[in-house]
Write an enzyme that holds these catalytic residues in place. Structure first.
Site, PDB file in Angstrom:
ATOM      1  N   LEU A  63       0.880  -1.146  -0.071  1.00 42.62           N
ATOM      2  CA  LEU A  63      -0.066  -0.234  -0.198  1.00 42.62           C
ATOM      3  C   LEU A  63       0.779   1.353  -0.148  1.00 42.62           C
ATOM      4  CD1 LEU A  63      -2.718  -1.065   2.635  1.00 42.62           C
ATOM      5  CD2 LEU A  63      -2.874  -1.019   0.105  1.00 42.62           C
ATOM      6  N   HIS A  64       1.954   1.211   0.480  1.00 43.49           N
ATOM      7  CA  HIS A  64       2.714   2.482   0.702  1.00 43.49           C
ATOM      8  C   HIS A  64       4.058   1.870   1.216  1.00 43.49           C
ATOM      9  CE1 HIS A  64       4.048   6.497   1.637  1.00 43.49           C
ATOM     10  NE2 HIS A  64       4.262   6.174   3.092  1.00 43.49           N
ATOM     11  N   GLY A 101       9.594   1.851   6.725  1.00 48.46           N
ATOM     12  CA  GLY A 101       9.108   0.585   6.443  1.00 48.46           C
ATOM     13  C   GLY A 101       7.975   0.749   5.654  1.00 48.46           C
ATOM     14  N   ASP A 117      -1.276  14.534  13.166  1.00 51.75           N
ATOM     15  CA  ASP A 117      -0.917  14.442  11.632  1.00 51.75           C
ATOM     16  C   ASP A 117      -2.236  14.231  10.666  1.00 51.75           C
ATOM     17  OD1 ASP A 117       0.748  14.325   9.448  1.00 51.75           O
ATOM     18  OD2 ASP A 117       1.336  12.259   9.574  1.00 51.75           O
TER      19      ASP A 117
END
Length: 889
Positions: free
Chosen positions: A232-233, A238, A365
């Site tokens: 996904l990313h 990580g 965030d």
């Protein structure tokens, strides 16, 4: 954006070298040590290089050893490597300071190169084995992040990879120059630096490394109850993976934390933040606005947090898909429908944050990519690694720059600031980053939103109040104190002079690396002098729009291009040919010819084909110089380049349908439209219709890589997005198609020109710049691109000129614009203020400058009439000497 964030640390207004920041994290003490007898030293802003001055030359490539170390162990590791390499006479390099080490190992840093502190260059495999054995003993106990591109030696901080020792280049798959090594046939091929270890097919793994490869391969996910299905990313800290629980069949999300990697501003690494996220989510358990925690485990030193899978889309993706102003077919009903959806989305997000606050948690965030929206309408906040407790009244150590609260906010006020930015950002996408530099800009943004969308004024006023704060207003920095009228709100002469003032005020002639602040690309070799991002492009824009010559700054440019640093490119926009073109236009013909002579002594035949950095741009420059100087040799070399491009080009179907990534890029600057432009210029000089045929083939290659958008416009297809821009998008290709149609009728190209130009009917562009923003649309329209057949001024020009108000900022009593990624201002031609100036000059000035080689074909009937400035704009003739023409204009 990640590549830009380190360049924001050194200056609050402009991108600058990360190592220029004034912090306590200075150079390692070793940097100041005298060079040992018999050794040579070379330094850069990032690395310190050492090698024996005499003795055998290092091979061009081979197995290199990397030493990894965390901040606490860095100086110990450096001392050990310094002593060992000097004893053994082994060449090495190291990162010059703690600040650089933090940046290269930050969360936003490149994953492939992260973790490297020292690189050691063994001369052969025998010395490789000795170096590994000895350093493994001396560095026992040193901790550092795993270097993903390498093979780990044992359990310590040593890693090994095969790669280049010297700086050699070749053409990569995308058509640009990349680092190279030699394959088994003696050919230069890309030195691929991925995030996985590999052995080139023409060599073998040294025996000393075989047990370590076996140990690496023994770590698998076979024993886990989860199957990883997709990525996904990725970040340097990580990955985030989509998986499935084998026991239940349910989909899950696995978040990875790499030890000692992905540092934040407090020096915390990814594992520390992952453990913190687990603890925060457990505190929030039971809320449907956060994912549930399912598991936590460690595999091969990497930590994994398993969370509930939220089957939804990021709010940012939904914003992009729904935002009406980017569609050429936008109606008022579309605007009203979007407004209703956006207001509801913000309200749902505000409610989710309020529920966190009730549990004593500050998200910290908040931005649209951290809000997931399911098909059933569930809003879920994700990514809690920097969340804080409200009682601590703290600030997050990482945050999206567009939503990061100023230093005067802490605790829940951090989230309240981000929510206020979200209110604006849903209607003014990405423009909230301007608040980083000039918070009062929020009032102008609110006015623009109110003009464009049916948003309640009180809703916007509340957001402005939250962003500006309750305390006394801080005076803006002196450079931002005065706010001149932006384009569309003042006559051309006023706007032009404001842009000139800002650009000239930003100059730093005392620096060697750059004259004007611009994009981060100016810190690569030659970036400070070239047309795209360097001094040449800025001086060109100033002169073309009536500023006159600046002899001292021209001297600065000449000094650097007549004695170029190693590695300076040769191309038109990225290198020396472009600076030669500008010098010749500025009246410095001899210096221009001297620069071209330097270029022609280099091995330019190895360059790619494009206009930006390849031989198409070089050929166009040589044709131009042949015309202006009468030197036949320039024309002969240009003819040779035309022949080379004709041989290399292939047919219309010989390119993939996707632009960029693993494929060659399309477009004016980087695609086949650049060679097409050279073929057209060659045809205009020779009348050889075979050149028109090759131009058509090249244009069809770029059109093959275009896709029809939902609004009917034709745009360059990058698979994951469509591009309308000047450099790699619709309007750049459209300009060359228009020039082709000046010579030959073609119904297919007529339709393509109209469909490529249709993107100009979009009412919003995220960035203001010339190459990838609204200024490029303005320039294209001014240079004759349009989606209809009518002559005269294009009615869209006035709209786009006024649209630059979304990004305009004050600077030293003048007017400036943000660069790519919008995190800082830029003055360069490709991304910043000089490019906006040039585009406005093309649209509004009495003498309308065109980009080199791209303007309408003068011989085509009516071609120049289409470039007339829009009605209602000031088109005064100013009594000043134009250095490019030597006469009053």
């Amino acid at each position: 954006m990640d590549a830009y964030e380190p360049y924001c640390l050194a200056d609050s207004l402009f991108y600058d070298k990360p190592t220029r920041q004034q912090t306590d994290l200075s150079d390692f003490p070793m940097v100041d040590r005298p060079v040992p007898a018999g050794w040579a030293r070379h330094e850069s802003d990032v690395w310190m290089y050492y090698g024996p001055a005499d003795g055998p030359r290092l091979p061009d490539q081979g197995w290199k050893v990397h030493v990894s170390a965390c901040l606490d162990d860095a100086e110990r590791a450096l001392e050990a490597c310094w002593d060992y390499c000097l004893e053994r006479g082994v060449a090495f390099k190291y990162l010059r300071g703690r600040s650089v080490l933090m940046l290269t190992n930050s969360k936003s840093a490149s994953r492939g190169g992260s973790g490297k502190l020292v690189t050691v260059y063994p001369r052969d495999e025998a010395e490789l084995e000795t170096v590994l054995r000895d350093l493994d003993e001396r560095l026992a106990g040193v901790q550092g992040p795993y270097i993903l591109s390498d093979l780990r030696y044992g359990e310590g901080p040593l890693f090994v990879r095969y790669g280049g020792f010297t700086d050699r280049k070749c053409i990569g798959k995308d058509g640009e120059l990349v680092p190279a090594i030699e394959n088994g046939d003696g050919e230069l091929v890309p030195d691929i630096r991925t995030t996985t270890f590999g052995v080139p097919e023409w060599t073998t793994l040294p025996a000393v490394l075989e047990p370590h490869l076996a140990a690496r391969n023994a770590v698998t996910t076979n024993g886990l109850p989860y199957d990883v299905e997709n990525v996904l990313h990725f970040s340097n800290g990580g990955g985030v993976y989509l998986g499935r629980d084998r026991r239940t069949g349910d989909r899950v999300v696995l978040k990875e934390g790499r030890p000692y990697a992905g540092l934040d501003a407090a020096g915390r690494h990814a594992v520390t933040r992952l453990e913190h996220e687990r603890d925060i989510l457990e505190r929030l358990a039971g809320l449907d606005v956060v994912p549930a925690v399912l598991d936590y485990f460690v595999l091969g030193e990497h930590h994994f947090l398993v969370e509930e899978f939220i089957d939804g889309n990021p709010l940012q993706r939904l914003l992009v898909e729904r935002y009406p102003l980017t569609r050429a077919t936008c109606t008022e009903q579309d605007v009203e429908d979007y407004t209703a959806w956006a207001l509801d989305a913000v309200a749902r997000t505000e409610d989710a944050v309020r529920r966190l606050h009730e549990r004593g948690v500050v998200f910290g965030d908040l931005h649209p990519n951290n809000v997931l929206v399911t098909g059933e309408g569930r809003f879920v906040l994700i990514d809690f690694e920097v969340a804080t407790l409200a009682d601590d009244d703290a600030r997050a150590m990482l945050a999206n720059p567009a939503f990061a609260a100023p230093r005067d906010r802490s605790g829940t006020a951090v989230d309240e600031y981000a929510l206020a930015c979200l209110r604006l950002g849903m209607f003014a996408p990405m423009t909230t980053v301007a608040l980083l530099m000039h918070r009062p800009k929020v009032k102008g943004l609110a006015d623009l939103v109110a003009e464009t969308f049916p948003v309640p004024r009180a809703y916007l006023d509340e957001a402005c109040a939250a962003i500006l704060g309750d305390g006394p207003a801080e005076p803006p920095p002196p450079a931002l104190a005065e706010d001149p009228p932006p384009p569309g709100a003042a006559p051309w002469c006023v706007v032009r002079d404001a842009l000139h003032r800002a650009i000239l005020a930003s100059a730093t002639p005392e620096r060697d690396d750059r004259l004007f602040p611009g994009d981060v690309a100016q810190f690569s070799a030659g970036g400070g002098v070239n047309i795209a991002h360097g001094a040449a492009g800025v001086l060109y824009a100033l002169a073309e729009t009536g500023s006159g010559t600046v002899p001292d700054y021209e001297d600065w440019l000449c000094k650097r291009v007549l004695h170029p640093e190693q590695g300076v490119p040769l191309g038109f926009y990225d290198g020396l040919h472009g600076t030669a073109y500008v010098l010749e236009r500025l009246g410095r013909r001899q210096e221009a010819l001297d620069v071209v002579d330097i270029c022609l002594r280099e091995n330019w035949e190895l360059l790619g084909d494009n206009l930006y950095s390849g031989i198409a741009g070089i050929g166009l420059n040589l044709l131009h110089l042949g015309d202006t100087t009468g030197e036949a040799a320039f024309g002969d070399t240009a003819s040779r380049i035309v022949q080379m491009l004709g041989d290399r080009l292939g047919g219309p179907g010989d390119v993939p349908e996707i632009s960029g990534g693993r494929h060659p890029r399309a477009g004016l600057m980087h695609g086949s439209s650049g060679p097409a432009l050279l073929f057209l210029h060659a045809y205009e000089r020779t009348g050889d219709t075979a050149l028109l045929d090759r131009a058509a083939d090249a244009l069809r290659q770029d059109l093959r890589r275009c896709k029809r958008a939902s609004d009917g416009s034709l745009q360059v297809n990058q698979d994951w997005r469509l591009l309308p821009y000047l450099d790699e998008g619709s309007v750049g290709i459209g300009l060359v198609v228009a020039r082709y149609l000046a010579h030959r009728r073609d119904e297919e190209f007529e339709r393509a020109r109209r469909d490529l130009a249709a993107v100009a009917r979009s009412r919003f562009f995220v960035q203001p710049g010339l190459f990838t923003g609204r200024a490029g649309i303005i320039a294209a329209l001014a240079m004759g691109l349009r989606d209809g057949q009518d002559d005269g001024p294009d009615p869209l020009l006035d709209h786009h000129v006024r649209g630059l108000r979304w990004h305009a900022l004050p600077y030293t009593g003048g007017l400036a614009f943000t660069g790519d990624q919008l995190l800082r201002m830029s003055m360069d031609l490709a991304t910043g203020t000089a490019g906006v100036l040039f585009a406005l000059g093309a649209a509004l000035a009495a003498r309308r400058p065109f980009l080199p080689f791209v303007g309408p074909f003068v011989g085509a009937e009516g071609a120049l009439a289409k470039a007339t400035p829009p009605a209602g704009h000031d088109r005064e003739r100013f009594a000043h000497t134009n250095p490019l023409e030597g006469k009053e204009v």
